[in-house]
Design a protein around this motif. Structure first.
Motif, short mmCIF file in Angstrom:
data_model
loop_
_atom_site.label_atom_id
_atom_site.label_comp_id
_atom_site.label_asym_id
_atom_site.label_seq_id
_atom_site.Cartn_x
_atom_site.Cartn_y
_atom_site.Cartn_z
N THR A 69 1.33 2.80 3.49
CA THR A 69 0.73 1.55 3.00
C THR A 69 0.20 0.62 4.08
OG1 THR A 69 2.75 0.18 2.84
CG2 THR A 69 2.20 1.59 0.94
N ASP A 70 0.16 1.04 5.33
CA ASP A 70 -0.40 0.17 6.37
C ASP A 70 -1.91 -0.02 6.20
OD1 ASP A 70 1.99 -0.46 7.60
OD2 ASP A 70 1.92 1.29 8.90
N HIS A 71 -2.53 0.78 5.36
CA HIS A 71 -3.95 0.58 5.08
C HIS A 71 -4.19 -0.77 4.42
CE1 HIS A 71 -2.26 2.47 1.49
NE2 HIS A 71 -3.13 1.72 0.83
N LEU A 72 -3.15 -1.35 3.84
CA LEU A 72 -3.31 -2.64 3.16
C LEU A 72 -3.60 -3.78 4.14
CD1 LEU A 72 -0.51 -2.31 0.48
CD2 LEU A 72 -2.97 -1.98 0.20
N GLY A 95 -5.70 9.32 5.31
CA GLY A 95 -4.30 9.43 4.93
C GLY A 95 -4.07 9.21 3.45
N ILE A 96 -2.92 8.67 3.15
CA ILE A 96 -2.53 8.46 1.76
C ILE A 96 -2.98 7.08 1.33
CG2 ILE A 96 -0.60 8.42 0.15
CD1 ILE A 96 -1.00 11.13 1.55
N VAL A 97 -4.04 7.03 0.54
CA VAL A 97 -4.57 5.77 0.02
C VAL A 97 -4.75 5.96 -1.48
CG1 VAL A 97 -6.47 4.12 0.05
CG2 VAL A 97 -5.74 5.23 2.18
N PRO A 98 -3.96 5.26 -2.29
CA PRO A 98 -4.12 5.38 -3.74
C PRO A 98 -5.52 4.95 -4.18
CG PRO A 98 -2.04 4.32 -3.20
CD PRO A 98 -2.83 4.41 -1.92
N ASP A 99 -6.01 5.60 -5.22
CA ASP A 99 -7.36 5.32 -5.72
C ASP A 99 -7.56 3.84 -6.02
OD1 ASP A 99 -7.97 8.00 -5.50
OD2 ASP A 99 -7.59 8.43 -7.62
N GLU A 102 -8.35 2.00 -2.77
CA GLU A 102 -9.52 2.41 -1.99
C GLU A 102 -10.68 1.44 -2.17
OE1 GLU A 102 -12.45 6.24 -1.29
OE2 GLU A 102 -10.72 6.46 -2.60
N ALA A 103 -10.92 0.99 -3.39
CA ALA A 103 -12.03 0.06 -3.64
C ALA A 103 -11.88 -1.22 -2.82
CB ALA A 103 -12.13 -0.27 -5.12
N HIS A 104 -10.66 -1.71 -2.71
CA HIS A 104 -10.40 -2.93 -1.91
C HIS A 104 -10.77 -2.69 -0.44
CE1 HIS A 104 -8.60 -6.62 -0.57
NE2 HIS A 104 -7.74 -5.97 0.18
N SER A 108 -13.85 -4.47 1.74
CA SER A 108 -13.54 -5.22 2.96
C SER A 108 -14.35 -4.75 4.17
CB SER A 108 -12.04 -5.13 3.28
OG SER A 108 -11.72 -3.87 3.84
N GLY A 109 -15.10 -3.67 4.00
CA GLY A 109 -15.94 -3.20 5.10
C GLY A 109 -15.59 -1.83 5.64
N VAL A 110 -14.56 -1.20 5.09
CA VAL A 110 -14.25 0.17 5.50
C VAL A 110 -15.40 1.07 5.06
CG1 VAL A 110 -12.69 2.12 5.08
CG2 VAL A 110 -11.76 -0.15 5.49
N ARG A 111 -15.87 1.90 5.96
CA ARG A 111 -17.03 2.76 5.67
C ARG A 111 -16.66 3.93 4.78
NH1 ARG A 111 -21.08 4.55 4.29
NH2 ARG A 111 -22.99 4.85 5.44
N GLN A 112 -15.48 4.53 5.02
CA GLN A 112 -15.06 5.66 4.19
C GLN A 112 -13.56 5.85 4.32
OE1 GLN A 112 -17.26 9.30 4.65
NE2 GLN A 112 -15.90 10.44 3.30
N VAL A 113 -12.98 6.37 3.23
CA VAL A 113 -11.57 6.77 3.23
C VAL A 113 -11.53 8.29 3.13
CG1 VAL A 113 -9.38 6.66 1.99
CG2 VAL A 113 -10.83 4.61 2.15
N PHE A 114 -10.87 8.91 4.09
CA PHE A 114 -10.69 10.36 4.08
C PHE A 114 -9.31 10.66 3.52
CE2 PHE A 114 -13.70 9.65 7.56
CZ PHE A 114 -14.73 10.51 7.18
N HIS A 115 -9.28 11.37 2.41
CA HIS A 115 -8.02 11.69 1.74
C HIS A 115 -7.48 13.03 2.24
CE1 HIS A 115 -8.40 8.41 -1.15
NE2 HIS A 115 -9.70 8.67 -1.16
N PRO A 116 -6.20 13.31 1.98
CA PRO A 116 -5.67 14.64 2.32
C PRO A 116 -6.57 15.73 1.73
CG PRO A 116 -3.90 13.20 1.62
CD PRO A 116 -5.19 12.46 1.35
#
Length: 146
Positions: A69-72, A95-99, A102-104, A108-116
């Motif tokens: 949850t440090d992605h928060l 990493g582990i980012v619940p769906d 991810e939208a949040h 906020s400016g994150v370009r992409q989330v790479f999931h497992p």
């Protein structure tokens, strides 16, 4: 600069208290093997330390690994980067980012989330693309006196 001369500068790090760094080490090695300059930090970095390092190392992309949850706290990082004049630096999260979270991150400016399950090929290709975006945007800001 020819495409062959382009060498993305990537900072791979972990913010917050998550110490699980196996994934970040694998991604850092894949980026290095793909011809990128990689700055790797151990876990438990503060946002201020990451911004300072991004500025000192003139990075194009910051990769944040999150399994606990440090992605928060990544939105605080994207704000701090903008405040430091590094709004062109692209931030990706893996990493582990619940769906539903991810939208949040994207807002906020994150370009992409790479999931497992993301392939190293996909990750390195996208990071190279994002680095080009960042470098182009940064050069335009300099040219415009921003």
């Amino acid at each position: 600069m020819t495409p062959q001369d382009f060498k993305p500068r990537v900072l791979v790090t972990k913010i917050g208290l998550d110490g699980h760094d196996r994934g970040s080490r694998i991604v850092a090695a894949a980026c290095r093997d793909a011809g990128m300059e990689v700055i790797y930090t151990p876990p438990w970095q503060s946002i201020a330390a990451v911004v300072k390092l991004a500025l000192e190392e003139d990075v194009d992309v910051i990769g944040i690994s999150s399994l606990a949850t440090d992605h928060l706290i990544v939105p605080k990082l994207t704000r701090a980067l903008k405040e430091a004049g590094l709004g062109n630096v692209r931030v990706v999260v893996g990493g582990i980012v619940p769906d539903n979270e991810e939208a949040h991150l994207l807002e906020s400016g994150v370009r992409q989330v790479f999931h497992p399950g993301s392939t190293m090929d996909d990750i390195t290709t996208r990071i190279r693309d994002y680095a080009r975006e960042a470098r182009t945007e940064g050069a335009a800001q300099v040219a415009n006196g921003d």
